[in-house]
Scaffold this active site. Structure first.
Site, short mmCIF file in Angstrom:
data_model
loop_
_atom_site.label_atom_id
_atom_site.label_comp_id
_atom_site.label_asym_id
_atom_site.label_seq_id
_atom_site.Cartn_x
_atom_site.Cartn_y
_atom_site.Cartn_z
N LYS A 202 122.56 -53.08 21.78
CA LYS A 202 122.95 -52.34 23.08
C LYS A 202 122.36 -52.63 24.20
CE LYS A 202 120.47 -49.30 25.15
NZ LYS A 202 121.07 -49.34 26.56
N GLY B 57 125.47 -47.26 24.99
CA GLY B 57 124.44 -46.03 25.33
C GLY B 57 123.29 -46.23 26.15
N ASP B 58 122.76 -45.14 26.55
CA ASP B 58 121.49 -45.40 27.45
C ASP B 58 120.38 -45.55 26.69
OD1 ASP B 58 121.07 -42.80 26.58
OD2 ASP B 58 121.88 -41.62 28.57
N GLY C 242 119.28 -42.05 24.67
CA GLY C 242 120.11 -41.80 23.59
C GLY C 242 120.11 -42.94 22.33
N VAL C 243 121.03 -43.93 22.62
CA VAL C 243 121.22 -44.86 21.73
C VAL C 243 119.79 -45.60 21.31
CG1 VAL C 243 122.33 -46.98 20.95
CG2 VAL C 243 123.50 -44.99 21.86
N GLY C 244 119.26 -46.09 22.71
CA GLY C 244 118.14 -46.96 22.75
C GLY C 244 116.94 -46.39 21.82
N GLU D 287 110.14 -58.83 26.07
CA GLU D 287 110.31 -59.76 27.40
C GLU D 287 110.36 -58.85 28.56
OE1 GLU D 287 110.78 -61.39 30.69
OE2 GLU D 287 113.17 -61.65 29.86
N CYS E 100 113.27 -61.66 36.32
CA CYS E 100 111.88 -61.51 35.98
C CYS E 100 111.05 -62.72 36.24
CB CYS E 100 111.77 -61.20 34.59
SG CYS E 100 112.37 -62.32 33.45
N GLU F 10 106.51 -55.33 40.65
CA GLU F 10 107.90 -56.03 40.60
C GLU F 10 108.82 -55.22 41.51
OE1 GLU F 10 110.03 -58.58 37.16
OE2 GLU F 10 109.67 -56.25 36.84
#
Length: 477
Positions: free
Chosen positions: A174, A205-206, A209-211, A249, A282, A382
């Protein structure tokens, strides 16, 4: 992009079972550059089922079979690198020169490095001469959910997908919905290389939802996620009920310690590194810690470099920084710049608002704050934009203390010509990576952090082992 067949499941492009349209925005122009479909739980279920169906056969393939397919993928990736660079540039705003080199090139480098790691890796090893009938087997963990960010799309996709493929895992990718075009192109390359159906699947997906559907799915054995610490915490909680492995990560707030005996390019190098990719890395060295005897000169140099840093649209050739990725990111960065001023930071370059002549697009002025203490918001949060904070220190002990005084622990940097001091400080820094005097980590070095910067390591042998289980067998004939 109007074709609804945007998901790659079980070896074919398919339309989502449930979806809504999502506009992908070109950060340089704020114009819609593509419309994709965001899927839902039914699409995640279909992709996981395909991966589960493919796992048994794929996991039993030989190392040589997997190497042949990965080498074919590498050749295709390199042949189509210009397409990949263009996709990355338009979706997340990397200037075309950066997209062709560092952005697209990182993917090629990781594929090459992971192929090298696979060639030398022994999946079946003896325990030792004291137990001659014992074998240690390293086996693929299973079906993996791979969730990748927008800031270095192919860097993260290849670190996860290629390592999982090399280990013998099947997977569902994803990508970030903000920057999905490069991952869809990568899926075409996987298909072109001839990987068996179901081994690799892609669902757009976002996170909600999918996540969420993937990270909590009972048929997913492992989640590998790169993104914010906030999202990493939520994923870990969602995955806990099924006790699956979660590799993370996450964020960073890298300290760049500049001692008085640093080389004369150290400050310039540090500022440029902080601003690279518009500060959207990062591992960026966003906190510059400078020994007091050279502090005033360092501040002046940093301000000068920031003022000389050019900004332009991603489509323009040249060595400049582009926009940040979205309105949301732009607003967050602006808020933190304002907070830095309100909390008493001395603004020596840049500041709020957009650069002159770039009112359209998510452009941020390269910004430098001096006279910061490590408890200010801009020293702790950050920012993920081209914003540098400079903090003075008096002693080596104080520098180490400031550097480690952060919830993060991804990458720190040391600038000194005293090799003994460099080694001494490197051992004391609570970070997964330390880079001394502008050197780079070698191909296949483990990428990952301590504390809230995550767990697990990506790249090379360590990246391969992230996707392996260990089995001990006795009585081996």
């Amino acid at each position: 992009m109007s074709d609804k067949r945007q998901f790659y499941i079980d070896g074919r492009w398919t339309a989502p079972a449930q979806s809504h349209d999502f506009e992908v925005i070109d950060p340089s122009t704020e114009a819609v550059c593509a419309v994709i479909s965001l899927g839902g739980e039914a699409d995640a279920d279909a992709a996981v089922a395909a991966a589960r169906g493919a796992f048994d056969q794929w996991s039993q393939t030989s190392k040589e079979e997997r190497l042949a397919l990965l080498e074919k993928l590498q050749a295709i990736y390199n042949e189509r690198s210009q397409e990949m660079a263009e996709a990355i540039s338009v979706e997340m705003g990397a200037p075309v020169a950066l997209a062709r080199t560092a952005q697209c090139g990182s993917g090629s480098g990781h594929i090459k490095s992971l192929i090298r790691a696979l060639k030398s890796y022994e999946f079946d090893q003896p325990l030792g001469p004291h137990a001659p009938d014992n074998r240690i087997l390293h086996e693929p963990i299973g079906v993996c959910a791979l969730i990748t960010p927008w800031n270095w799309p192919m860097n993260q996709v290849t670190l996860k997908v290629v390592a999982a493929l090399a280990a013998g895992c099947s997977m569902v990718l994803k990508p970030s919905e903000i920057a999905p075009l490069s991952s869809m192109l990568f899926a075409e390359m996987i298909d072109q290389a001839g990987f068996p159906p179901g081994v690799f699947n892609l669902v757009n997906g976002d996170g909600a939802g999918v996540g969420s559907a993937l990270t909590g799915h009972p048929e997913v054995d492992m989640v590998s996620f790169t993104g914010s610490t906030r999202a990493g915490i939520a994923i870990s909680k969602n995955a806990a009920d099924t006790v699956k492995r979660v590799a993370l990560e996450l964020g960073g707030k890298g300290a760049n310690i500049v001692f008085a005996d640093a080389d004369d390019k150290a400050v310039v190098r540090g500022v440029r590194h902080c601003f690279n990719n518009s500060g959207q890395s990062c591992n960026a060295p966003t906190r510059m810690l400078v020994e007091r005897s050279i502090y005033d000169q360092a501040v002046a140099t940093a301000a000068e470099i920031a003022s000389q840093t050019t900004i332009d649209r991603a489509s323009v050739e040249g060595r400049h920084i582009g926009p940040v990725v979205s309105q949301q990111q732009y607003d967050k960065i602006q808020g933190l710049i304002e907070k830095g001023i309100a909390e008493g930071g001395r603004l020596v370059a840049g500041g709020p608002g957009k650069p002159e002549g770039l009112e359209q697009g998510y452009f941020v002025k390269p910004t430098v704050f001096a006279d910061i203490n490590n408890q200010m918001s801009i020293a702790r949060e950050e920012i993920f934009g081209p914003v540098l904070t400079i903090i003075p220190f008096d002693t080596e002990e104080e520098a180490v203390s400031i550097a480690n005084d952060t919830p993060y622990g991804l990458t720190d940097y040391i600038q000194t010509q005293d090799s003994e001091k460099a080694a001494r400080v490197a051992r004391r820094l609570r970070a997964g990576m330390v880079q001394i005097n502008g050197t780079s980590l070698g191909a296949g070095a483990p990428f990952g952090g301590y504390k809230q910067s995550g767990n697990g390591r990506e790249g090379g042998v360590w990246g391969l082992e992230d996707f392996l289980e260990v089995k001990a067998v006795s009585g081996w004939g």
